[in-house]
Write a protein that holds these residues in place. Structure first.
Motif, PDB file in Angstrom:
ATOM      1  N   ASP A   1       0.812  -1.223   0.000  1.00  0.00           N
ATOM      2  CA  ASP A   1       0.000   0.000   0.000  1.00  0.00           C
ATOM      3  C   ASP A   1       0.843   1.270   0.000  1.00  0.00           C
ATOM      4  O   ASP A   1       0.479   2.263  -0.622  1.00  0.00           O
ATOM      5  CB  ASP A   1      -0.931   0.009   1.218  1.00  0.00           C
ATOM      6  CG  ASP A   1      -2.006  -1.079   1.141  1.00  0.00           C
ATOM      7  OD1 ASP A   1      -2.352  -1.470   0.009  1.00  0.00           O
ATOM      8  OD2 ASP A   1      -2.463  -1.520   2.204  1.00  0.00           O
ATOM      9  N   GLN A   2       1.975   1.260   0.696  1.00  0.00           N
ATOM     10  CA  GLN A   2       2.777   2.477   0.829  1.00  0.00           C
ATOM     11  C   GLN A   2       3.470   2.847  -0.481  1.00  0.00           C
ATOM     12  O   GLN A   2       3.690   2.000  -1.345  1.00  0.00           O
ATOM     13  CB  GLN A   2       3.853   2.302   1.911  1.00  0.00           C
ATOM     14  CG  GLN A   2       3.302   2.057   3.294  1.00  0.00           C
ATOM     15  CD  GLN A   2       3.499   0.608   3.681  1.00  0.00           C
ATOM     16  OE1 GLN A   2       3.096  -0.292   2.955  1.00  0.00           O
ATOM     17  NE2 GLN A   2       4.116   0.399   4.831  1.00  0.00           N
ATOM     18  N   SER A   3       3.814   4.127  -0.600  1.00  0.00           N
ATOM     19  CA  SER A   3       4.713   4.551  -1.670  1.00  0.00           C
ATOM     20  C   SER A   3       6.133   4.341  -1.171  1.00  0.00           C
ATOM     21  O   SER A   3       6.404   4.427   0.031  1.00  0.00           O
ATOM     22  CB  SER A   3       4.482   6.017  -2.029  1.00  0.00           C
ATOM     23  OG  SER A   3       4.765   6.850  -0.919  1.00  0.00           O
TER      24      SER A   3
ATOM     25  N   ALA B   1      13.323   5.421   0.327  1.00  0.00           N
ATOM     26  CA  ALA B   1      12.248   6.335   0.718  1.00  0.00           C
ATOM     27  C   ALA B   1      11.000   5.523   1.018  1.00  0.00           C
ATOM     28  O   ALA B   1      10.777   4.461   0.437  1.00  0.00           O
ATOM     29  CB  ALA B   1      11.968   7.347  -0.395  1.00  0.00           C
ATOM     30  N   ILE B   2      10.175   6.033   1.943  1.00  0.00           N
ATOM     31  CA  ILE B   2       8.915   5.374   2.289  1.00  0.00           C
ATOM     32  C   ILE B   2       7.876   6.435   2.616  1.00  0.00           C
ATOM     33  O   ILE B   2       8.134   7.347   3.415  1.00  0.00           O
ATOM     34  CB  ILE B   2       9.113   4.392   3.484  1.00  0.00           C
ATOM     35  CG1 ILE B   2       7.835   3.616   3.758  1.00  0.00           C
ATOM     36  CG2 ILE B   2       9.625   5.116   4.709  1.00  0.00           C
ATOM     37  CD1 ILE B   2       7.536   2.548   2.771  1.00  0.00           C
TER      38      ILE B   2
ATOM     39  N   TYR C   1      22.397   2.478   7.289  1.00  0.00           N
ATOM     40  CA  TYR C   1      21.926   1.355   6.484  1.00  0.00           C
ATOM     41  C   TYR C   1      21.154   0.344   7.327  1.00  0.00           C
ATOM     42  O   TYR C   1      20.156  -0.214   6.876  1.00  0.00           O
ATOM     43  CB  TYR C   1      23.103   0.654   5.795  1.00  0.00           C
ATOM     44  CG  TYR C   1      22.629  -0.547   4.994  1.00  0.00           C
ATOM     45  CD1 TYR C   1      21.771  -0.371   3.913  1.00  0.00           C
ATOM     46  CD2 TYR C   1      22.991  -1.837   5.343  1.00  0.00           C
ATOM     47  CE1 TYR C   1      21.292  -1.452   3.196  1.00  0.00           C
ATOM     48  CE2 TYR C   1      22.531  -2.926   4.628  1.00  0.00           C
ATOM     49  CZ  TYR C   1      21.678  -2.731   3.553  1.00  0.00           C
ATOM     50  OH  TYR C   1      21.198  -3.801   2.854  1.00  0.00           O
ATOM     51  N   GLY C   2      21.608   0.092   8.542  1.00  0.00           N
ATOM     52  CA  GLY C   2      20.904  -0.859   9.390  1.00  0.00           C
ATOM     53  C   GLY C   2      19.438  -0.489   9.592  1.00  0.00           C
ATOM     54  O   GLY C   2      18.560  -1.352   9.611  1.00  0.00           O
ATOM     55  N   GLN C   3      19.168   0.802   9.741  1.00  0.00           N
ATOM     56  CA  GLN C   3      17.797   1.273   9.909  1.00  0.00           C
ATOM     57  C   GLN C   3      17.000   1.104   8.612  1.00  0.00           C
ATOM     58  O   GLN C   3      15.839   0.668   8.636  1.00  0.00           O
ATOM     59  CB  GLN C   3      17.801   2.741  10.326  1.00  0.00           C
ATOM     60  CG  GLN C   3      16.417   3.355  10.503  1.00  0.00           C
ATOM     61  CD  GLN C   3      16.496   4.828  10.888  1.00  0.00           C
ATOM     62  OE1 GLN C   3      17.393   5.235  11.626  1.00  0.00           O
ATOM     63  NE2 GLN C   3      15.567   5.629  10.393  1.00  0.00           N
ATOM     64  N   ARG C   4      17.603   1.417   7.486  1.00  0.00           N
ATOM     65  CA  ARG C   4      16.923   1.274   6.198  1.00  0.00           C
ATOM     66  C   ARG C   4      16.582  -0.191   5.930  1.00  0.00           C
ATOM     67  O   ARG C   4      15.496  -0.522   5.458  1.00  0.00           O
ATOM     68  CB  ARG C   4      17.782   1.836   5.063  1.00  0.00           C
ATOM     69  CG  ARG C   4      18.186   3.296   5.250  1.00  0.00           C
ATOM     70  CD  ARG C   4      18.697   3.920   3.962  1.00  0.00           C
ATOM     71  NE  ARG C   4      19.755   3.172   3.305  1.00  0.00           N
ATOM     72  CZ  ARG C   4      21.050   3.332   3.543  1.00  0.00           C
ATOM     73  NH1 ARG C   4      21.462   4.195   4.474  1.00  0.00           N
ATOM     74  NH2 ARG C   4      21.958   2.632   2.873  1.00  0.00           N
ATOM     75  N   LEU C   5      17.534  -1.079   6.216  1.00  0.00           N
ATOM     76  CA  LEU C   5      17.316  -2.498   5.983  1.00  0.00           C
ATOM     77  C   LEU C   5      16.207  -3.047   6.876  1.00  0.00           C
ATOM     78  O   LEU C   5      15.366  -3.846   6.428  1.00  0.00           O
ATOM     79  CB  LEU C   5      18.613  -3.271   6.217  1.00  0.00           C
ATOM     80  CG  LEU C   5      18.528  -4.790   6.015  1.00  0.00           C
ATOM     81  CD1 LEU C   5      18.153  -5.122   4.576  1.00  0.00           C
ATOM     82  CD2 LEU C   5      19.851  -5.457   6.394  1.00  0.00           C
ATOM     83  N   ALA C   6      16.170  -2.621   8.142  1.00  0.00           N
ATOM     84  CA  ALA C   6      15.134  -3.097   9.063  1.00  0.00           C
ATOM     85  C   ALA C   6      13.745  -2.737   8.558  1.00  0.00           C
ATOM     86  O   ALA C   6      12.806  -3.551   8.640  1.00  0.00           O
ATOM     87  CB  ALA C   6      15.370  -2.512  10.456  1.00  0.00           C
ATOM     88  N   GLN C   7      13.567  -1.539   8.015  1.00  0.00           N
ATOM     89  CA  GLN C   7      12.275  -1.134   7.476  1.00  0.00           C
ATOM     90  C   GLN C   7      11.955  -1.877   6.186  1.00  0.00           C
ATOM     91  O   GLN C   7      10.801  -2.209   5.923  1.00  0.00           O
ATOM     92  CB  GLN C   7      12.245   0.381   7.238  1.00  0.00           C
ATOM     93  CG  GLN C   7      12.250   1.199   8.524  1.00  0.00           C
ATOM     94  CD  GLN C   7      12.015   2.675   8.252  1.00  0.00           C
ATOM     95  OE1 GLN C   7      12.909   3.500   8.398  1.00  0.00           O
ATOM     96  NE2 GLN C   7      10.810   3.020   7.844  1.00  0.00           N
ATOM     97  N   LEU C   8      12.986  -2.149   5.397  1.00  0.00           N
ATOM     98  CA  LEU C   8      12.778  -2.899   4.153  1.00  0.00           C
ATOM     99  C   LEU C   8      12.274  -4.308   4.442  1.00  0.00           C
ATOM    100  O   LEU C   8      11.388  -4.822   3.743  1.00  0.00           O
ATOM    101  CB  LEU C   8      14.100  -2.964   3.369  1.00  0.00           C
ATOM    102  CG  LEU C   8      14.101  -3.777   2.075  1.00  0.00           C
ATOM    103  CD1 LEU C   8      13.214  -3.122   1.030  1.00  0.00           C
ATOM    104  CD2 LEU C   8      15.531  -3.931   1.540  1.00  0.00           C
TER     105      LEU C   8
END
Length: 348
Positions: free
Chosen positions: A161-163, A182-183, A193-200
């Protein structure tokens, strides 16, 4: 005796392909047969069926045989769908730039395996692809241009659902994603990067979009490295987990680097030789450096002069040729400027 050209299409299930064939006069009643093919709307891979210009009758026979071979496989002229229209790169520029990695030697890879602030992922043997989802999903190549993508990838990417904007590597009909840039309108490129990967990892894509496996501890990285090497994988990527996403390629080093288990190089075709062989070169500054010849297998189309191709080789001789080069395929996602001499690995 005039030049001829035909555009053929094939659409079945998830396939939507285009094939251009042309009989072209080059000079003094001598002709060549060229072709271009790929997914409709994408950058087409080009090549030739004639190593050297031929007389009209000989070239015409090759052209007719080529067209017949495609129509017998289900390709039809353009009446079956909208004709492929070439668009200039600047009209497809998305404005998105990706992070490009430098190569490292094995000793440095061994050091990074032991370093706790570096994580590891597989270096996939595919093509770089970013996905941007707004109201629709747009596939973007490493040059920042919008490109076509397999239906399975687009469908899976649209299931969220998210962009978002993600970075990854397409291998066949699967996209292995390894970064979230981006989210929902929030730019994450400056985040660690660790934060970006966790959200991915919690986005939950469909089956054709897979989040890359990540090894984090020294023990996990060593086991991962050994497994990848034993399985015949192309290589491994190391990423500093506290680093932001930095577009472009650094002059040396960087917060993300890659190591290949075998040597490959992106090279420029400079000449089509006899017996299904092409001469290739790399750039040393502004100078073109010839590095030998590569045989094109009988089941592969001969790439055109100035085409960029990927070759695997054992090693390079300093100031000489590649040893045991093997043709891997065309690279329509690269520029000539990417074919630099610095990528070569020399015999020690």
């Amino acid at each position: 005796m005039t030049s001829e050209h035909i555009t053929l299409y094939f659409k079945q299930g998830g396939s939507d392909k285009v094939y251009n064939a042309s009989l072209e006069e080059v000079k003094d009643n001598r002709f060549v047969v060229n072709f271009a093919y790929g997914r409709r709307g994408a950058t087409l891979t080009t090549g030739t069926k004639t190593n050297t210009p031929l007389d009209y009758d000989s070239a015409k026979k090759i052209y007719a045989k080529l067209v017949k071979s495609k129509t017998s496989k289900g390709y039809v002229p353009g009446a079956e769908g909208p004709q492929y229209v070439h668009t200039d790169a600047d009209t497809r520029d998305t404005g998105v730039q990706c992070q490009l990695l430098n190569f490292i030697e094995e000793a440095e890879a061994e050091r990074l395996i032991k370093a706790p602030d570096w994580w590891a992922q597989e270096k996939y043997d595919g093509k770089r692809m970013l996905l941007r989802k707004t109201e629709t999903v747009t596939a973007i190549n490493r040059q920042g241009l919008s490109v076509d993508a397999p239906d399975a990838i687009i469908t899976s990417a649209g299931s969220i659902d998210q962009s978002y904007l993600v970075d990854g590597e397409a291998v066949g009909d699967t996209l292995f994603v390894f970064d979230l840039l981006a989210i929902d309108g929030t730019d994450l490129r400056s985040a660690p990067y660790g934060q970006r990967l966790a959200q991915l990892e919690i986005l939950g894509f469909g089956e054709a979009v897979v989040v890359a496996e990540t090894a984090k501890t020294p023990r996990e990285k060593q086991q991962f490295y050994d497994r990848l090497r034993a399985s015949g994988a192309e290589g491994i990527v190391f990423k500093q987990h506290v680093a932001p996403y930095t577009t472009g390629r650094p002059n040396s080093g960087g917060t993300q680097v890659k190591f290949k288990f075998y040597a490959t190089a992106s090279v420029v075709v400079t000449q089509i030789n006899a017996k299904r062989s092409v001469a290739v070169a790399v750039l040393d500054g502004e100078q073109s450096i010839e590095i030998g010849n590569v045989t094109i297998p009988p089941n592969k189309d001969i790439p055109a002069v100035n085409a960029i191709i990927e070759v695997r080789y054992l090693y390079a001789y300093p100031g000489g040729s590649l040893y045991q080069p093997t043709y891997l395929g065309p690279r329509d996602d690269l520029h000539v400027q990417d074919c630099v001499i610095a990528q070569l690995k020399y015999k020690s």
